[in-house]
Design an enzyme around this catalytic site. Structure first.
Site, short mmCIF file in Angstrom:
data_model
loop_
_atom_site.label_atom_id
_atom_site.label_comp_id
_atom_site.label_asym_id
_atom_site.label_seq_id
_atom_site.Cartn_x
_atom_site.Cartn_y
_atom_site.Cartn_z
N HIS A 35 0.81 -1.22 0.00
CA HIS A 35 0.00 0.00 0.00
C HIS A 35 0.85 1.27 0.00
CE1 HIS A 35 -4.18 0.08 -0.39
NE2 HIS A 35 -4.58 0.23 0.85
N ASN A 95 -7.33 5.51 2.89
CA ASN A 95 -8.73 5.57 2.45
C ASN A 95 -9.41 6.89 2.79
OD1 ASN A 95 -8.30 2.99 1.57
ND2 ASN A 95 -9.47 2.00 3.20
#
Length: 594
Positions: A436, A487
């Site tokens: 990520h 996010n």
């Protein structure tokens, strides 16, 4: 005692089954409203229609019960077998054949074959009630020895509807013809698409020996089931909840209904679409195109919501909005609501739980988790008051830009043509070396190559410098790592853009791609998020899909853990060697874009 043992003892009750792709619950509830006029009736609780629940229904039946009405759910091949063996229905009703669970069946014909089992389970002394307007359902009558009754608009229907009226704010009304009788039927149902359920229930009532007048009287007492074109008024706003499920093939009638509604303003919230025989992104775009014609404001929420941003243009930018979080949808609706609005909520109950939106207007809702998968409406959930889930977007930014509170530091102002490379990742040393965070890693590499020094601010790490072009000239660029969980990046990035003076057209996103083999690089000039929540957050904050991107493949074909876990695990030594040249290549591609 088992359900089968108890069923074998029951002789008096008439068992009625309702099957079909949609409309079962409404038909079942209407049948209960008709049957209860002549004695005790047992039926499904809400839409609990799988085998364990059907056994519970049978165990609730008593020797003096007059009718047992059971809707049956067909989730895959042979799922009806055990339920029909248990019930042994005297009356079977089939509403229609659609695309619900088509991925499990493979085709509508396979679905029809499964539903036809309910018809074949009826003895010669029983009655089958079929939809004359659906060729697959009407064809189930072939070869039957029992009594067959057909309903619909077709001339071949035994129970035929005409003069159908259903324009918001008025409920469904129609005239029904049966044998030599003609009667006006008034309902509490909203939506022409519920005509099938109403006619199916009338057919079931007539098959059970009720008169047409008794059926009409029973229908008038029945309200819509929860989450199926159900009206809820909160804070002067009328919500139409059709949020139990949203198969793609059922959306057209609802959109047509919204288009014809006579109301001051129509707002449509679209959640998760299911059972679409095409890609998710294409399905959302096609539905959104129709909604832009039917509704005044279209709000799309969910993992693939960003796909519809391609439709956004200067003419409709105040009529099309996307979000990932239900909480953000709620806040946006609350900020724009007007007295007299009709707000239609259409989604998948297990995924979206859109029922939280109207509930929050008049009561406390603290749980805003997305994709929770709890199989119940939120009013029944013990987590409703638990503080869970986060808001992802500041809705004041949507089509009504306002000044934000100034950040504590004086952020640098950027030139109008200065390119901004944004590496996506999670702040914190524990995330270094994970898939990520390849966006962060790539910017670190580029900053070293260009001798750019990172400056630390409260909301971001920023490095500025020059990139030399092929012709020998140079161009200023800004590297930016937002100090925010992946996010949730969109809202903070939007604030930085306002403070620093750059727009979406200057941005280049760099991030991981789980759908791309490890080490591969892809460039993308516009489009949806592809399910990447960090990218979705950015697209939603700027409300555009026209942001350039560099995607670094991180998919490991040997991984056995869930995707959400894989992106947060550190690279193995082998994969780390594969990803290093990819990061270097991505840095080169980024320099070329700049």
């Amino acid at each position: 005692m088992s359900g089968m043992a108890w069923r074998n003892r029951l002789t008096r009750p008439a068992f009625v089954t309702v099957v079909g792709s949609v409309g079962k619950t409404t038909a079942k509830d209407i049948l209960v409203g008709i049957f209860i006029r002549k004695g005790e009736v047992v039926g499904n609780i809400q839409s609990l229609n799988l085998a364990p629940e059907i056994a519970k229904i049978v165990l609730r039946v008593r020797p003096w019960t007059r009718f047992c009405v059971a809707e049956l759910g067909e989730t895959g091949p042979n799922t009806l077998d055990s339920m029909l063996t248990l019930l042994r229905p005297a009356i079977a009703i089939v509403t229609n054949v659609g695309d619900d669970h088509i991925s499990a069946f493979g085709s509508r014909d396979a679905i029809a074959s499964e539903l036809c089992k309910a018809v074949l389970a009826v003895p010669d002394s029983g009655t089958v009630v079929l939809n004359a307007d659906d060729p697959r359902v009407a064809g189930m009558a072939n070869g039957l020895k029992c009594r067959v009754m057909k309903f619909g608009l077709a001339e071949s229907a035994d129970i035929r509807a005409r003069d159908v009226v259903c324009v918001w704010p008025d409920p469904l009304e129609f005239t029904v013809e049966y044998q030599s009788q003609t009667l006006l039927i008034k309902t509490q149902l909203y939506g022409r698409q519920l005509l099938t359920s109403a006619l199916a229930a009338i057919g079931g009532g007539l098959a059970a020996g009720f008169t047409l007048e008794e059926c009409a009287a029973g229908i008038q007492t029945v309200s819509p089931p929860e989450g199926r074109l159900q009206l809820v008024r909160e804070a002067g706003v009328m919500f139409m909840r059709d949020d139990f499920k949203a198969p793609y093939w059922t959306l057209a009638p609802l959109i047509e209904q919204v288009a014809g509604a006579q109301v001051q303003r129509k707002i449509f919230v679209l959640g998760t679409i299911t059972d679409a025989n095409l890609s998710k992104e294409v399905a959302y775009v096609r539905v959104a195109e129709k909604l832009l014609e039917a509704a005044d404001i279209t709000i799309v929420v969910g993992r693939f919501a960003s796909a519809v941003l391609k439709l956004r243009n200067p003419k409709n930018r105040d009529r099309l909005v996307t979000f990932s979080s239900i909480r953000d949808v709620r806040d946006f609706i609350y900020s724009i609501r007007r007295e007299g609005d009709l707000i239609v909520l259409k989604g998948n109950g297990l995924r979206d739980h859109l029922d939280r939106i109207p509930m929050s207007f008049s009561g406390s809702v603290n749980c805003w988790v997305d994709d929770c998968d709890r199989p119940m409406f939120c009013r029944e959930c013990s987590h409703l008051l638990s503080h869970r889930g986060l808001s992802l977007v500041d809705v004041s930014k949507i089509d009504a830009p306002q000044d934000f509170l100034a950040v504590s530091e004086q952020l640098p102002g950027l030139d109008m043509d200065e390119q901004v490379a944004i590496g996506l990742g999670n702040p914190g040393a524990e995330f270094d070396g994970t898939p990520h965070n390849v966006g962060y890693a790539m910017l670190d590499l580029l900053s070293n190559e260009l001798s750019m020094e990172w400056q630390v601010y409260a909301d971001a790490w920023i490095a500025r410098g020059q990139v030399t072009l092929r012709d020998g000239s140079s161009r200023r660029c800004c590297l930016l790592k937002v100090n925010s969980p992946m996010n949730l990046i969109g809202s903070k990035l939007s604030r930085l853009a306002d403070s620093m003076g750059f727009g979406a057209e200057q941005c280049i996103l760099v991030y991981d791609d789980l759908d791309c083999p490890i080490g591969k690089i892809k460039l993308k000039m516009h489009g949806s998020s592809g399910g990447h929540r960090g990218v979705a957050s950015v697209l939603e904050a700027f409300q555009t899909d026209k942001i350039r991107r560099i995607k670094i493949g991180v998919a490991d074909g040997t991984a056995t853990v869930a995707r959400s876990e894989m992106v947060l695990r550190k690279f193995s030594a082998e994969n780390l060697e594969k990803i290093k040249p990819a990061v270097q290549l991505a840095a080169k591609r980024l320099a070329e874009l700049i």
